[in-house]
Design a protein around this motif. Structure first.
Motif, PDB file in Angstrom:
ATOM      1  N   HIS A  39      42.998  48.683  44.591  1.00 39.72           N
ATOM      2  CA  HIS A  39      42.468  48.904  43.251  1.00 39.72           C
ATOM      3  C   HIS A  39      43.160  47.944  42.304  1.00 39.72           C
ATOM      4  O   HIS A  39      44.352  48.007  42.092  1.00 39.72           O
ATOM      5  N   ILE A  40      42.391  47.104  41.754  1.00 35.16           N
ATOM      6  CA  ILE A  40      42.977  46.076  40.913  1.00 35.16           C
ATOM      7  C   ILE A  40      42.967  46.509  39.467  1.00 35.16           C
ATOM      8  O   ILE A  40      42.147  47.276  39.027  1.00 35.16           O
ATOM      9  N   ALA A  41      43.878  45.956  38.757  1.00 32.82           N
ATOM     10  CA  ALA A  41      44.140  46.444  37.414  1.00 32.82           C
ATOM     11  C   ALA A  41      43.046  46.126  36.416  1.00 32.82           C
ATOM     12  O   ALA A  41      42.165  45.328  36.649  1.00 32.82           O
ATOM     13  N   ALA A  42      43.201  46.786  35.317  1.00 31.15           N
ATOM     14  CA  ALA A  42      42.343  46.461  34.180  1.00 31.15           C
ATOM     15  C   ALA A  42      42.706  45.081  33.657  1.00 31.15           C
ATOM     16  O   ALA A  42      43.590  44.437  34.179  1.00 31.15           O
ATOM     17  N   ALA A  43      42.039  44.675  32.654  1.00 25.47           N
ATOM     18  CA  ALA A  43      42.172  43.322  32.092  1.00 25.47           C
ATOM     19  C   ALA A  43      41.560  42.348  33.075  1.00 25.47           C
ATOM     20  O   ALA A  43      41.066  42.719  34.130  1.00 25.47           O
ATOM     21  N   ALA A  44      41.541  41.136  32.698  1.00 25.87           N
ATOM     22  CA  ALA A  44      40.870  40.151  33.546  1.00 25.87           C
ATOM     23  C   ALA A  44      41.480  40.147  34.922  1.00 25.87           C
ATOM     24  O   ALA A  44      42.669  40.111  35.077  1.00 25.87           O
ATOM     25  N   ALA A  72      33.918  48.593  41.658  1.00 27.61           N
ATOM     26  CA  ALA A  72      33.759  49.576  40.597  1.00 27.61           C
ATOM     27  C   ALA A  72      35.023  49.547  39.773  1.00 27.61           C
ATOM     28  O   ALA A  72      36.106  49.379  40.314  1.00 27.61           O
ATOM     29  N   PHE A  73      34.894  49.661  38.534  1.00 27.99           N
ATOM     30  CA  PHE A  73      36.090  49.482  37.728  1.00 27.99           C
ATOM     31  C   PHE A  73      35.938  50.180  36.397  1.00 27.99           C
ATOM     32  O   PHE A  73      34.849  50.503  35.940  1.00 27.99           O
ATOM     33  N   GLY A  74      37.070  50.378  35.812  1.00 28.34           N
ATOM     34  CA  GLY A  74      37.077  50.869  34.448  1.00 28.34           C
ATOM     35  C   GLY A  74      36.611  52.306  34.333  1.00 28.34           C
ATOM     36  O   GLY A  74      36.357  52.993  35.303  1.00 28.34           O
ATOM     37  N   GLU A  75      36.557  52.756  33.145  1.00 32.28           N
ATOM     38  CA  GLU A  75      36.101  54.108  32.867  1.00 32.28           C
ATOM     39  C   GLU A  75      34.899  54.047  31.943  1.00 32.28           C
ATOM     40  O   GLU A  75      34.651  54.916  31.132  1.00 32.28           O
ATOM     41  N   GLU A 177      37.939  46.839  40.622  1.00 32.17           N
ATOM     42  CA  GLU A 177      38.663  47.303  41.788  1.00 32.17           C
ATOM     43  C   GLU A 177      38.327  46.345  42.909  1.00 32.17           C
ATOM     44  O   GLU A 177      37.164  46.042  43.148  1.00 32.17           O
ATOM     45  N   ASP A 178      39.310  45.933  43.563  1.00 38.71           N
ATOM     46  CA  ASP A 178      39.068  45.044  44.687  1.00 38.71           C
ATOM     47  C   ASP A 178      39.113  45.873  45.963  1.00 38.71           C
ATOM     48  O   ASP A 178      39.724  46.919  46.012  1.00 38.71           O
TER      49      ASP A 178
ATOM     50  N   ASN B  66      47.543  40.914  43.506  1.00 34.84           N
ATOM     51  CA  ASN B  66      46.560  41.992  43.704  1.00 34.84           C
ATOM     52  C   ASN B  66      47.218  43.366  43.697  1.00 34.84           C
ATOM     53  O   ASN B  66      46.708  44.307  43.101  1.00 34.84           O
ATOM     54  N   ARG B  69      48.126  44.300  40.170  1.00 34.99           N
ATOM     55  CA  ARG B  69      46.956  44.753  39.414  1.00 34.99           C
ATOM     56  C   ARG B  69      46.627  46.194  39.759  1.00 34.99           C
ATOM     57  O   ARG B  69      46.318  47.008  38.904  1.00 34.99           O
ATOM     58  N   ARG B  70      46.709  46.457  41.027  1.00 36.02           N
ATOM     59  CA  ARG B  70      46.405  47.813  41.467  1.00 36.02           C
ATOM     60  C   ARG B  70      47.397  48.797  40.860  1.00 36.02           C
ATOM     61  O   ARG B  70      47.032  49.882  40.416  1.00 36.02           O
ATOM     62  N   VAL B  72      49.118  48.483  38.125  1.00 38.32           N
ATOM     63  CA  VAL B  72      48.868  48.628  36.690  1.00 38.32           C
ATOM     64  C   VAL B  72      47.628  49.479  36.464  1.00 38.32           C
ATOM     65  O   VAL B  72      47.601  50.354  35.601  1.00 38.32           O
ATOM     66  N   CYS B  73      46.629  49.258  37.268  1.00 38.05           N
ATOM     67  CA  CYS B  73      45.378  50.000  37.130  1.00 38.05           C
ATOM     68  C   CYS B  73      45.629  51.484  37.363  1.00 38.05           C
ATOM     69  O   CYS B  73      45.183  52.330  36.597  1.00 38.05           O
ATOM     70  N   HIS B  76      47.328  52.939  34.442  1.00 35.85           N
ATOM     71  CA  HIS B  76      46.450  53.129  33.300  1.00 35.85           C
ATOM     72  C   HIS B  76      45.523  54.301  33.494  1.00 35.85           C
ATOM     73  O   HIS B  76      45.043  54.886  32.540  1.00 35.85           O
ATOM     74  N   ARG B  77      45.240  54.603  34.735  1.00 42.22           N
ATOM     75  CA  ARG B  77      44.275  55.665  34.981  1.00 42.22           C
ATOM     76  C   ARG B  77      44.890  57.041  34.859  1.00 42.22           C
ATOM     77  O   ARG B  77      44.180  58.018  34.765  1.00 42.22           O
ATOM     78  N   GLU B 110      45.737  39.791  31.660  1.00 41.23           N
ATOM     79  CA  GLU B 110      46.302  39.778  33.003  1.00 41.23           C
ATOM     80  C   GLU B 110      46.192  38.435  33.700  1.00 41.23           C
ATOM     81  O   GLU B 110      47.093  38.020  34.423  1.00 41.23           O
ATOM     82  N   LYS B 111      45.102  37.748  33.454  1.00 39.37           N
ATOM     83  CA  LYS B 111      44.897  36.524  34.219  1.00 39.37           C
ATOM     84  C   LYS B 111      45.921  35.449  33.899  1.00 39.37           C
ATOM     85  O   LYS B 111      46.098  34.503  34.655  1.00 39.37           O
TER      86      LYS B 111
END
Lengths: 343, 163
Positions: A39-44, A72-75, A177-178, B66, B69-70, B72-73, B76-77, B110-111
């Motif tokens: 699951h990849i983070a928010a932001a770019a 799928a990503f975000g809320e 999400e990756d 990767n 990111r996960r 951090v995601c 955030h969730r 993030e990028k």
């Protein structure tokens, strides 16, 4: 290096105990697991995957790489994509297909597909793969109950057996999400046989010359995803779907509801198979129980991965409404004027 | 499954690189520890054949990004953010200005984060970053430039001027 950065780098090290704990815990045997999700983070964010493909050595075959991806990503609750531009460049060192769009919440998404020759080599005019414009790239955002996502495919045809490396990058300012990719490599051949046998039961693709690509083996990647939509709410059927290009329609169809809250729904047409692009030529309408037509922002996209993020299956078509609509209020959906009857 | 000695060698060689990327994204020691371990466990479990150490490094960088990111995601969730003052919360550098820089990097889109970190803290040339992250050199250059501009705005000073 700047002294302050050097000092920060020195500090940015794991504790020795953390390192030791890791080393001591290295498993000797693989842990049992299925497809692993990242699951990849928010932001770019960017999802990268690389695959080396080795095509076979039959000169009159067309070799193809199909890549399915979905995320799928975000809320978010609403996201409809508008394709702003698509470009395609081709050089000896690589070929790139790029698609840029804007989603409803003004997030810009971008999909890039880079295809490289084997390391240390270049494409030549003879062996350069080509994009099949007709079926190259489907991309759409879809609503899933956890948020929104993207799903797409690409298809590279090459007339010459060769190796190529393929990298796709998907980025979006909303984040994604990756998914770790399950690679399934098969091989595809093109044939003029209109009665091509669908040997694996799920793939017939028409090329841009109208030829049916007979699927014997297909190179494709599949990204397993997990954000399943709400369960099927309707189990309609009973009316034949007569679509010119629908290769094997039968008497039944089903409606899947992906999410009541966000006004989307998908239509399952039995007989519509992975890769079939019948939706491109189809007109969808939906009418609510009070007779009010429901605007459709987007419709189309037979799924191709088998299990994209929505949990939809081959042949599913997604309808995105332009308003928040409870699918229970949808009285009917037509495709090319043919009404799908709900049970 | 990779031989443990091979994984250990990679850990010894690239622990700092992976951890730095993790910290630049998460800002949390606990999360960075997780990313660090997950990244090397993934390496250990992977059947991928690497050509050389640089190939390994590139793979680890991409995986660490990767994983970060996960992390951090996932954070955030969660309904409530973790208290940064909790043990394992915010990673503290020794000097205030270092913490300011780290905070500013984390405040970047993030990028830009990994690119900034790899270039200015890992001393990686653009070409190598592009290769590791699977992007074009022009993209990396552009991200470096924009990231630097953002950092200058955030910090009120251009710490990141190329020497």
């Amino acid at each position: 290096m700047n002294k302050i950065f050097e000092d920060m780098k020195t500090q940015a090290m794991p504790d020795e105990s953390t390192v030791n704990a890791l080393i001591e815990s290295l498993p000797e045997k693989p842990r049992k697991r299925g497809i692993r999700f990242s699951h990849i983070a928010a932001a770019a964010a960017a999802a990268l995957s690389m695959l080396t493909i080795t095509a076979g050595a039959v000169s009159d075959w067309t070799f193809s790489f199909l890549g399915d991806f979905s995320s799928a990503f975000g809320e978010k609750t609403e996201a409809y994509n508008i394709v702003e531009s698509a470009s395609y460049s081709n050089s000896a060192s690589d070929m790139t297909f790029e698609l840029v769009g804007v989603s409803a919440d003004v997030n810009i998404f971008r999909v890039m597909l880079d295809i490289y020759p084997p390391e240390g080599t270049e494409f030549t005019e003879e062996n350069k793969p080509c994009m099949n414009d007709n079926i190259t790239f489907d991309f759409y955002l879809l609503n899933a109950h956890k948020g929104y996502g993207a799903s797409g495919r690409f298809d590279v045809l090459s007339d010459t057996p060769q190796k190529m490396r393929v990298m796709w990058t998907y980025s979006c300012s909303a984040g994604i999400e990756d998914r770790e990719i399950e690679f399934v490599a098969k091989k595809m051949t093109r044939t003029k046989d209109e009665n091509a046998v669908n040997t694996d039961g799920n793939s017939i693709i028409t090329d841009n010359e109208g030829s049916v690509i007979k699927t014997e083996e297909i190179w494709y990647t599949r990204i397993k995803t997990g954000s399943a939509p709400q369960k099927v709410k309707y189990e309609p059927g009973g009316q034949a779907i007569d679509l010119d290009r629908l290769p094997d329609s039968d008497e039944r169809c089903r409606i899947f509801v992906t999410s009541a809250e966000i006004g989307s729904m998908s239509v399952k047409l039995n007989g519509l198979i992975r890769g079939d692009l019948v939706w491109r030529d189809s007109t969808f309408t939906a009418v609510k129980t009070d007779g009010t037509p429901v605007g459709l922002i987007f419709s189309g996209g037979s799924t191709i991965g088998g299990e994209p993020s929505s949990g939809l299956k081959d042949g599913d078509i997604i309808l995105l409404f332009d308003d928040i609509v409870d699918p229970a209020d949808i009285a009917s959906v037509t495709i090319n004027g043919t009404e799908l009857v709900f049970k | 499954m990779r031989d443990a000695s091979e994984t250990e060698k990679a850990v010894r060689l690239y622990a700092g690189t992976v951890y730095g990327i993790a910290l630049s994204h998460t800002g949390s020691k606990a999360d960075a520890d997780d990313v660090f371990q997950e990244t090397f466990l993934a390496f250990h479990s992977s059947a991928k054949v690497f050509h050389d150490d640089e190939h390994i490094k590139a793979w680890l960088i991409r995986t660490a990004v990767n994983m970060s990111r996960r992390a951090v995601c996932g954070k955030h969730r969660r309904a409530e953010e973790l208290d940064e003052n909790m043990p394992g919360g915010r990673f503290e550098f020794a000097a205030d200005e270092q913490n300011d820089i780290a905070d500013a990097i984390r405040a970047l889109p993030e990028k830009y984060r990994a690119v900034i970190w790899l270039h200015y803290f890992e001393d990686m040339p653009v070409k190598d970053i592009a290769k590791a992250l699977g992007a074009r050199e022009s993209t990396i250059r552009s991200q470096l430039m924009r990231g630097r501009e953002r950092l200058k705005e955030l910090l009120g000073k251009d710490w990141f001027e190329d020497e």
